[in-house]
Structure formats: structure tokens, C-alpha cells
Design a protein around this motif. Structure first.
Motif, PDB file in Angstrom:
ATOM      1  N   ALA A 298       0.829  -1.200   0.000  1.00  9.88           N
ATOM      2  CA  ALA A 298       0.000   0.000   0.000  1.00  9.88           C
ATOM      3  C   ALA A 298       0.869   1.258   0.000  1.00  9.88           C
ATOM      4  O   ALA A 298       0.576   2.234  -0.712  1.00  9.88           O
ATOM      5  CB  ALA A 298      -0.924  -0.005   1.213  1.00  9.88           C
ATOM      6  N   LEU A 346      -5.810   0.949  -4.921  1.00  9.86           N
ATOM      7  CA  LEU A 346      -5.454   2.154  -4.189  1.00  9.86           C
ATOM      8  C   LEU A 346      -6.698   2.976  -3.859  1.00  9.86           C
ATOM      9  O   LEU A 346      -6.802   3.550  -2.771  1.00  9.86           O
ATOM     10  CB  LEU A 346      -4.458   2.991  -4.985  1.00  9.86           C
ATOM     11  CG  LEU A 346      -3.930   4.248  -4.284  1.00  9.86           C
ATOM     12  CD1 LEU A 346      -3.231   3.891  -2.967  1.00  9.86           C
ATOM     13  CD2 LEU A 346      -2.985   5.026  -5.191  1.00  9.86           C
ATOM     14  N   LEU A 349      -8.234   1.391  -0.862  1.00  4.95           N
ATOM     15  CA  LEU A 349      -7.429   1.650   0.327  1.00  4.95           C
ATOM     16  C   LEU A 349      -7.607   3.079   0.829  1.00  4.95           C
ATOM     17  O   LEU A 349      -7.732   3.320   2.038  1.00  4.95           O
ATOM     18  CB  LEU A 349      -5.947   1.389   0.020  1.00  4.95           C
ATOM     19  CG  LEU A 349      -5.524  -0.072  -0.145  1.00  4.95           C
ATOM     20  CD1 LEU A 349      -4.130  -0.144  -0.748  1.00  4.95           C
ATOM     21  CD2 LEU A 349      -5.555  -0.795   1.202  1.00  4.95           C
TER      22      LEU A 349
END
Length: 370
Positions: A298, A346, A349
Motif C-alpha cells: 500500500a 489504491l 485503500l
């Protein structure tokens, strides 16, 4: 933020592969390591061919594409009991394990070609000045001793700013700093015009007296930053602002965003909170925690996304282990553009990070557009 299995040999191999891909132009795998701009590498501080370097605006410094932010908010997961029940600025910073930790992190930064540290508290300035002792020629040092700056009413006059700066230099054992960037209120618009005139005057004095090579401020208020860099072009050489993996460029015919103004005024730009103050991560950043691998990935996704904005000089994450430095350097060497699946991941996240932001960091949501 890096897998324990990622050895230094594997890192070098990965970096070399990325550089080779860049040299032969493999489409979206193109990265910027290996000095594609053909800058004289002899003028790049602590040059490493596996690191990308970007021109820091009108300072003309060539700065590594990822730098070391001063904060160490999770270092107590490595140096147990450091904060002694207080916050991250309330620890025993004479603790030998803490000093070793900061020295080891700085050493790994130097090894990876990272060449800038941004310190914004008295404790950070002193810790990093100590960690850089004997090797100041390897890294630029950005300085802000916010406790003696304009966030506090007693430090808003020119003479007091001079006094605070000289006091900080003396306490940290520094003759000069590469950048003095005064920490304003997050919403710097709350400072009066007269107060900002005092700031500009102090920065001008610091540069002319040789105490600071370059100058600027930290602020979280986009319209005010735009006004300041236009009003004080000589003093506002570098700006420090939030910049996360949700930040997007905003520039249309009827609305020119901060990004365009920074480009026009040739201002260096460091981005804080690239990981949304840790809200991007599921683990606690301790070595070997159950979420270490996914958090490493991440972090690299976020850094790769941020580096797609060529105007920003560098994100400046606070890193608490040498392995986190390795992970950040690897992100620079990896393919820059995210593919469809990576972008979707992404996005998920960062949506989760936004949902998990502590109340005192809700202002980060104001930085979705620049």
C-alpha cells in the motif's frame, strides 16, 4: 514497510531491472531512475543511480524523489516504552535505542540515495542534527522549530523569530540549515498580513545572513499559499503542504489551482501525510506485524501515485525503520503509472483511509484537489 525477505541483493536487482526497462522504453514501465534528464551527477548530493532526483524549484537543488519526514509517530513500536504514556513528542529522546534508531534510519537513507530530511519540531531538529553529525555533506536539512515560530503569539515579530531561530541553531549545534520553512497555522489565512510580513522579513534576514540557504513556509490553506508565493517570491522558495494518494490536480480555464501556481512561480514542493497519517495501513508498523506485507504494498502504491505529479518535489513520509526506507526507495524504482487493478486497489485503500481518519485529521479531506 518492507518484507523481511527483500534482501539488499534483491533490492539492487529490482532497481537495476527498472532502470533497464526505462532505458529501453517499455511503455508504462518507464521510471525516472538512472538520471534520464542528464543532469550533472556531480552536482547531485549523495547521488545514487537507483534513485530519482527532482529539481526543487528555484532553489535548483536536485532532491531525491522520496525524502525523510521528521515525524516518528510509530517509533514506539520499535523502541518499546519510548513515549512513556505521552504523545510522540513526549518521549525520552536521550534513550540510546532511540538515538540508534534515528541514526540507522538516516544511514539507510544515505545508502539509498535519499538526500533531504525535513524536521519541524525542536526534538526533530536536535535528533536529526545528531544523526547527521560527521556526514552533513550527504543530506540537506530542512528546519522548523515550530515552538518558536508564528503558531504562538509571542513569536510573531521579526525580532522574536530571529531570536528563536538563533536559539534553535545553537541548541542543535548547527551553523546553518539548507531550508528554513516556518510552520504557520494549518490555515495560514488566520495569520494577519502584518504577521506574514514579519515572517517574510525573518526569512529574508536568515538567507542574507547565511543562516539558511533557502526559505519557505508550511501551510495547509491552498488559496493563501497561492497568494503568499505571488506576494513574496524571493522568500517563498519552498512550500510544505499535505499531499496524499487521493490528491488530484485541479486546473481549468476558469479555475487555476495551486499546482499551476506553484509551477508558474517555480516553487519547490514537499508533500506531508502521503499515507494519510498512517490511516492507509492496517498494521501498527512494527516489524513482523501480521499486516506488514500488505502495508508495504500500500505504501509503494501511494508513493508511485504521488510521484506521477511531476511538479511535486518529493513526498516526505516519516519512517521508523531502515526497512521502511528500503520500501520507499523501491517504490521510486518501480513502474510509475498504476495499472487498472492497482488503481482500483489504491482507490479502495484510500476510501478506507478517509473513513478511518481521526477527527483531528479530517482537514486532509480538503486536499483532494490542488
Amino acid at each position: 514497510m518492507i518484507d523481511h525477505e527483500l534482501t539488499r541483493r534483491e533490492f539492487v536487482k529490482t532497481g537495476a531491472t527498472a532502470a533497464t526497462a526505462m532505458a529501453v522504453g517499455l511503455g508504462t514501465y518507464t521510471v525516472a531512475v538512472g538520471n534520464p534528464a542528464r543532469v550533472d551527477t556531480g552536482k547531485i548530493l549523495n547521488y545514487n543511480p537507483d534513485m530519482e532526483y527532482r529539481r526543487c524549484g528555484k532553489t535548483n537543488l536536485m532532491v531525491s524523489a522520496v525524502c525523510l519526514g521528521g515525524h516518528w509517530k510509530r517509533v514506539n513500536t520499535v523502541v518499546k516504552g519510548l513515549f512513556e504514556g505521552g504523545n510522540w513528542l513526549g518521549g525520552n529522546f536521550n534513550n540510546p535505542d532511540f538515538i540508534k534508531n534515528r541514526t540507522d534510519v538516516v544511514s539507510r537513507c544515505i545508502e539509498r540515495g535519499i538526500n533531504y530530511i525535513d524536521a519541524c519540531t525542536g526534538a526533530e531538529v536536535c535528533a536529526y542534527a545528531k544523526a547527521l553529525k560527521g556526514r552533513r555533506d550527504k543530506m540537506y536539512l530542512g528546519y522548523s522549530w515550530y515552538e518558536h515560530e508564528v503558531r504562538f503569539p509571542e513569536w510573531r515579530k521579526f525580532e522574536k523569530l530571529k531570536e528563536g531561530f538563533d536559539k534553535g541553531l545553537k541548541e542543535a549545534g548547527l551553523d546553518y540549515v539548507d531550508l528554513w520553512r516556518i510552520t504557520c497555522h494549518e490555515q495560514s489565512i488566520n495569520h494577519s498580513d502584518a504577521e506574514m510580513d514579519e515572517v517574510a522579513k525573518a526569512l529574508d534576514w536568515a538567507k542574507k545572513s547565511g543562516r539558511a540557504r533557502f526559505t519557505g513556509i508550511s501551510s495547509h490553506h491552498r488559496p493563501h499559499i497561492k497568494m503568499l508565493i505571488e506576494k513574496y517570491p524571493q522568500q517563498m522558495e519552498v512550500i510544505v503542504t499535505p499531499f496524499t494518494a487521493k490528491t488530484k490536480v485541479e486546473a481549468t480555464e476558469d479555475k487555476v489551482g495551486l499546482w499551476a501556481a506553484m509551477k508558474k512561480m517555480d516553487v519547490g514542493w514537499f508533500g506531508i501525510k502521503p499515507f494519510a497519517s498512517g490511516s492507509l495501513f492496517k498494521g501498527d508498523s512494527s516489524p513482523g506485524n501480521p499486516h506488514e506485507k500488505e502495508d508495504n504494498e500500500a505504501a509503494r502504491l501511494a508513493l508511485r501515485y504521488i510521484l506521477c505529479n511531476t511538479q511535486i518535489t518529493a513526498p516526505i513520509p516519516g519512517m521508523i525503520t531502515p526497512e521502511q526506507v528500503d520500501n520507499a526507495a523501491l517504490a521510486v524504482a518501480e513502474r510509475r503509472q498504476l495499472d487498472k487493478d492497482e488503481k482500483a486497489r489504491l482507490d479502495r485503500l484510500m476510501n478506507d483511509a478517509w473513513a478511518n481518519l481521526p477527527y483531528h485529521y479530517q482537514w486532509l479531506k480538503d486536499w483532494e484537489y490542488v
